[in-house]
Design a protein around this motif. Sequence first.
Motif, PDB file in Angstrom:
ATOM      1  N   TYR A 138      -2.546 -13.173  38.315  1.00  0.00           N
ATOM      2  CA  TYR A 138      -3.173 -12.997  37.622  1.00  0.00           C
ATOM      3  C   TYR A 138      -3.942 -13.514  36.538  1.00  0.00           C
ATOM      4  O   TYR A 138      -4.676 -13.238  35.062  1.00  0.00           O
ATOM      5  CB  TYR A 138      -2.173 -11.629  36.580  1.00  0.00           C
TER       6      TYR A 138
ATOM      7  N   ASN B 134       4.970  -8.910  41.085  1.00  0.00           N
ATOM      8  CA  ASN B 134       4.071  -9.904  39.997  1.00  0.00           C
ATOM      9  C   ASN B 134       3.121 -11.158  40.485  1.00  0.00           C
ATOM     10  O   ASN B 134       3.610 -11.753  40.813  1.00  0.00           O
ATOM     11  CB  ASN B 134       4.923 -10.567  39.238  1.00  0.00           C
ATOM     12  N   PRO B 135       1.812  -9.988  40.811  1.00  0.00           N
ATOM     13  CA  PRO B 135       0.821 -10.935  41.252  1.00  0.00           C
ATOM     14  C   PRO B 135       0.435 -11.798  40.398  1.00  0.00           C
ATOM     15  O   PRO B 135       0.614 -11.966  39.134  1.00  0.00           O
ATOM     16  CB  PRO B 135      -0.254  -9.584  40.851  1.00  0.00           C
TER      17      PRO B 135
ATOM     18  N   ALA C 112       0.019 -18.772  43.659  1.00  0.00           N
ATOM     19  CA  ALA C 112       0.441 -17.626  42.561  1.00  0.00           C
ATOM     20  C   ALA C 112      -0.111 -17.155  41.198  1.00  0.00           C
ATOM     21  O   ALA C 112       0.620 -16.655  40.814  1.00  0.00           O
ATOM     22  CB  ALA C 112       2.252 -18.479  42.293  1.00  0.00           C
ATOM     23  N   LEU C 113      -0.729 -18.244  41.451  1.00  0.00           N
ATOM     24  CA  LEU C 113      -1.280 -17.868  39.848  1.00  0.00           C
ATOM     25  C   LEU C 113      -3.145 -16.880  39.611  1.00  0.00           C
ATOM     26  O   LEU C 113      -3.490 -16.563  38.727  1.00  0.00           O
ATOM     27  CB  LEU C 113      -1.573 -19.213  38.787  1.00  0.00           C
TER      28      LEU C 113
ATOM     29  N   LEU D 108      -4.382 -23.811  31.338  1.00  0.00           N
ATOM     30  CA  LEU D 108      -3.038 -23.213  31.263  1.00  0.00           C
ATOM     31  C   LEU D 108      -2.469 -24.704  30.633  1.00  0.00           C
ATOM     32  O   LEU D 108      -3.115 -25.835  30.697  1.00  0.00           O
ATOM     33  CB  LEU D 108      -2.546 -22.975  32.137  1.00  0.00           C
TER      34      LEU D 108
HETATM   35  N1  GLN Z   1       3.774 -15.994  34.291  1.00  0.00           N
HETATM   36  C1  GLN Z   1       2.460 -17.436  34.744  1.00  0.00           C
HETATM   37  C2  GLN Z   1       1.403 -17.759  33.104  1.00  0.00           C
HETATM   38  O1  GLN Z   1       2.600 -18.344  32.589  1.00  0.00           O
HETATM   39  C3  GLN Z   1       0.900 -16.509  35.343  1.00  0.00           C
HETATM   40  C4  GLN Z   1       2.097 -15.774  36.420  1.00  0.00           C
HETATM   41  C5  GLN Z   1       0.874 -14.536  37.279  1.00  0.00           C
HETATM   42  O2  GLN Z   1      -0.132 -15.130  37.304  1.00  0.00           O
HETATM   43  N2  GLN Z   1       1.819 -14.397  38.109  1.00  0.00           N
HETATM   44  O3  GLN Z   1       0.596 -18.170  33.624  1.00  0.00           O
END
Ligand code: GLN
Length: 292
Positions: free
Chosen positions: A200, A197-198, A221-222, A209
């Motif tokens: 992304y 789960n990179p 992580a984002l 966000l």
């Molecule tokens: N799921 C995350 C979000 O709410 C993003 C996580 C990710 O980049 N792996 O945006």
Amino acid sequence: MTTAFALDASTARAEALAWLGEVFVRSLIEDPKREAWLTLVAAAGVPPVALLVAPEEPLGPAARRVEEFGTRRAAGEPLSRIVGTREFWGLKLEISPEVLDPRPETETIVEASLRLLEDRGEEPLRVLDLGVGSGALLCALLAEFPHARGIGVDISAGAADVARRNVEACGLLGRAEIRIGDWTEGLEGPFDLIVSNPPYVSRDDLSTLPREVSSFDPRLALDGGIDGLEAYRRILPEARRLLFAGASLLVEVDANQAADVLALANRCGFADAATVKDLAGRDRVVAARAPA
Ligand code: GLN
């Protein structure tokens, strides 16, 4: 504020619930009633049924905590972060500011893994989790495949510490190795399954966000680079090299990236690239096999 505290030891549970609800409405917290309920249960340390059967019971010494949790939640901090734990695939995991808070939709990867490896649960599989974070995926997979061994890699030393503690708390220390590293650098295959789960989120989306995400999940992580796809460009070619023939890669994606990641998988020489939907019906995972 004229009073130092909104709640005290004599405040009834029902009054505290009403206070939390009002504070959350004012702070534009989504689903304020449900959040108030969850916050009270977590902070008062009582089972939900106790709130139903004895709403007039005073909070007692828990009042300070109820108020603290409520104030933090109102400022956008997710309850999982306030409590410091999150349930993932039925496992209770520690989270810290250095790890992504594991989301329920990431369980799609675990479900897809179970389907892909359904006949091989008794085999000594080798699993790799790239960007292991809290260790959520690695712990869930090793718990499901009792003979599997796994490596989890993260570039963040703080994340690796959390992953190690979670692996240990889940009783999986003997089968998991947590490494600090830059994706696949220094790793040797082959693996039976690679998951990730990179980060992304694209540069443009980073600024839009919700505060629950932007202020509390680590940017590392984002941040998926300009178009959100940078991590996949690193991971996919390497994963192709590190998989057994016929073995699968499963990566989480945002629905609007699925087509690009599928195309990238095809360019990298994967076979049978396909998307898997999450419970909300959105494309959430790209699955691809190294050709047999
Ligand atoms: N799921 C995350 C979000 O709410 C993003 C996580 C990710 O980049 N792996 O945006």
